[in-house]
Scaffold this active site. Structure first.
Site, PDB file in Angstrom:
ATOM      1  CB  SER A 219     -15.515  18.951  -2.156  1.00  0.00           C
ATOM      2  OG  SER A 219     -16.545  19.171  -1.227  1.00  0.00           O
TER       3      SER A 219
ATOM      4  CG  HIS B 128     -17.320  21.597   4.886  1.00  0.00           C
ATOM      5  ND1 HIS B 128     -18.438  21.684   5.735  1.00  0.00           N
ATOM      6  CD2 HIS B 128     -17.417  22.359   3.560  1.00  0.00           C
ATOM      7  CE1 HIS B 128     -19.355  22.281   4.874  1.00  0.00           C
ATOM      8  NE2 HIS B 128     -18.882  22.581   3.871  1.00  0.00           N
ATOM      9  N   PRO B 129     -14.255  18.390   4.071  1.00  0.00           N
ATOM     10  CG  PRO B 129     -14.019  18.486   1.934  1.00  0.00           C
ATOM     11  CD  PRO B 129     -14.827  18.835   2.668  1.00  0.00           C
TER      12      PRO B 129
ATOM     13  CD  GLU C  84     -17.306  23.793  -4.046  1.00  0.00           C
ATOM     14  OE1 GLU C  84     -18.576  24.287  -4.251  1.00  0.00           O
ATOM     15  OE2 GLU C  84     -16.732  23.414  -3.045  1.00  0.00           O
ATOM     16  CD  GLN C  85     -10.408  20.628  -1.901  1.00  0.00           C
ATOM     17  OE1 GLN C  85      -9.119  20.162  -1.967  1.00  0.00           O
ATOM     18  NE2 GLN C  85     -10.963  20.412  -0.913  1.00  0.00           N
TER      19      GLN C  85
ATOM     20  CB  ALA D 273     -16.098  30.283  -0.037  1.00  0.00           C
ATOM     21  CB  VAL D 274     -11.476  27.588  -2.600  1.00  0.00           C
ATOM     22  CG1 VAL D 274     -11.013  26.996  -1.265  1.00  0.00           C
ATOM     23  CG2 VAL D 274     -12.160  26.210  -3.540  1.00  0.00           C
TER      24      VAL D 274
ATOM     25  CG  PHE E 100      -8.453  26.616   6.674  1.00  0.00           C
ATOM     26  CD1 PHE E 100      -8.521  27.560   7.473  1.00  0.00           C
ATOM     27  CD2 PHE E 100      -8.381  26.495   5.232  1.00  0.00           C
ATOM     28  CE1 PHE E 100      -8.128  29.006   6.777  1.00  0.00           C
ATOM     29  CE2 PHE E 100      -8.291  27.962   4.511  1.00  0.00           C
ATOM     30  CZ  PHE E 100      -8.253  28.750   5.353  1.00  0.00           C
TER      31      PHE E 100
END
Length: 173
Positions: A89, A72-73, A92-93, A127-128, A124
């Protein structure tokens, strides 16, 4: 990722290779999760599909789990700035506002990402979906003091949530 969500009938009709081709990136850069989940088909519903992916993750050995987490990034990290995030990703971000950080916020995320990686040897994971950057920072600050074993378990649970959200986006209820 397909434009429109697939139906469960379409998912269940895929051969194993096509299933992995379509869902192999649901668990970030870890197609083995989809390979393991494919064995559990046919799925009776979308929740059963998500459960098959989650079971694959939780049934994996410690080395596989750690590799999955490490795939994961960082949140709002250098990969995001360079534009090399996977599409999901990135979406989501952006949904959490991490693509619109002030210089000060970006510096704080960078500091926390670096400290977290130094402490735990993995990024870190959160789930954002449904969170904003302030909630993410609060979680970051709270979890950075965690016990390493507990934090790895939390990271795996967060990966499971991410996988569930991604399946919900890709497969019609």
């Amino acid at each position: 990722m397909p434009e429109d969500p697939m139906t469960l009938d379409q998912v269940n009709a895929l051969d194993r290779d096509d299933f992995v081709a379509v869902f192999g990136d649901v668990a970030e850069h870890s197609p083995w999760v989809a390979e393991h989940a494919a064995i559990r088909r046919p799925f009776i519903d979308r929740e059963a599909m998500a459960e098959a992916f989650i079971d694959a993750i939780f049934d994996a050995g410690e080395a596989e789990k750690l590799a999955l987490v490490r795939a994961h990034p960082d949140l709002a990290g250098r990969t995001a700035v360079s534009g090399h995030l996977a599409e999901e990703s990135k979406r989501e971000q952006a949904g959490a506002g991490l693509d619109k950080l002030t210089a000060e916020e970006f510096a704080r995320f960078t500091e926390l990402n670096d400290a977290y990686r130094a402490r735990f040897q993995f990024p870190f994971i959160l789930a954002v979906k449904g969170a904003d950057r302030h909630q993410i920072l609060q979680s970051f600050q709270k979890r950075i003091g965690s016990d390493p074993e507990a934090e790895l378990a939390m990271a795996i649970r967060q990966v499971a949530r991410i996988v569930t959200f991604r399946i919900e986006d890709r497969v019609a209820a």
